[in-house]
Write an enzyme that holds these catalytic residues in place. Sequence first.
Site, short mmCIF file in Angstrom:
data_model
loop_
_atom_site.label_atom_id
_atom_site.label_comp_id
_atom_site.label_asym_id
_atom_site.label_seq_id
_atom_site.Cartn_x
_atom_site.Cartn_y
_atom_site.Cartn_z
N ARG A 36 0.83 -1.21 0.00
CA ARG A 36 0.00 0.00 0.00
C ARG A 36 0.86 1.26 0.00
O ARG A 36 0.41 2.32 -0.43
CB ARG A 36 -0.93 -0.01 1.21
CG ARG A 36 -2.10 -0.99 1.09
CD ARG A 36 -2.88 -1.11 2.36
NE ARG A 36 -2.08 -1.77 3.40
CZ ARG A 36 -2.53 -2.05 4.63
NH1 ARG A 36 -3.75 -1.70 4.97
NH2 ARG A 36 -1.76 -2.64 5.51
N ALA A 87 -0.63 -11.05 -0.69
CA ALA A 87 -1.31 -10.09 0.19
C ALA A 87 -2.51 -10.75 0.88
O ALA A 87 -3.28 -11.48 0.25
CB ALA A 87 -1.76 -8.88 -0.61
N TYR A 151 -12.04 -16.44 8.03
CA TYR A 151 -10.71 -16.55 7.39
C TYR A 151 -10.61 -17.84 6.59
O TYR A 151 -10.14 -17.83 5.44
CB TYR A 151 -9.63 -16.52 8.47
CG TYR A 151 -8.24 -16.78 7.94
CD1 TYR A 151 -7.58 -15.82 7.17
CD2 TYR A 151 -7.59 -17.99 8.20
CE1 TYR A 151 -6.30 -16.05 6.68
CE2 TYR A 151 -6.31 -18.23 7.71
CZ TYR A 151 -5.68 -17.26 6.96
OH TYR A 151 -4.41 -17.50 6.47
#
Length: 279
Positions: A36, A87, A151
């Site tokens: 980022r 990521a 998750y």
Amino acid sequence: MNTSKVWYVTGASQGLGLMLVKQLLESGYRVAATSRHAQKLQDAVGVIDGDRFLPLAVDLNNTDCVDESIGQTLGAFGRIDVVVNNAGYGMAGTVEETGAEEIRKIFDVNVLAVINVVKSVLPVLRKQGSGYIINMGSVAGFAGAPGWSVYAATKAAVAAFSEVLALDVKEFGIKVTVVEPAGFRTGFLEQNSLAYVESRIDGYQAVKETQQRYLATSGQQAGDPVKASAILIELAASDQPPLHLYLGQDAYKRASGKLAAMTTELEAWKATTISADYQ
């Protein structure tokens, strides 16, 4: 080993992604890496070599931004040989105590960002007639633990996406592997890498006990990210890499245990399963 290959690695400013980028550069590869914040990435890698390293600030959920980063990589290096969708982050907690926005966010980062990168890079790989896509999943996507349902769902999606993607792109000379590690010392259980919601509801004992046990292992996980990075580099040099690769002894035990349980259950319910067809 062919070190002329160009790697495109997402989520490279910390953890396994950072370790992989450092090893690749030390080995002479050319690397485009995303984060980022490009400066944070540059500082973390600690290498100033415009000929072989291209740090990129990329919002992986912005398709225009992803497309631009692929174009920048081609402009700098002329091709892309290996794509590592690294990521992502973890989420622990009960599903009923996890907010809808938090659930959407983790799917955006862990699943949709992977798809965005693949969509953007596939025309390049097809034109080349070659390429290798490594998607970072988790053993949790196949054999999850209490308290990690959301998750696990994201990583199961990555695995399923990778499986069918491999079938789709095989004719173009493109290979796909989903890497499914257990616990590694990458900072995964630290605050900036984990969305953790402590359960306030009576009960959920399995969730609470598992969460505390996992959090207590932070920084002491069995998995070595240096060895994992070296394995990824070896995979890219293989003519026939696996579709699934579990990493770590715990990953092997959990996956093999579930396979055995699934086989037993499948056979126990075989008669019911096949009875649903027209006779």
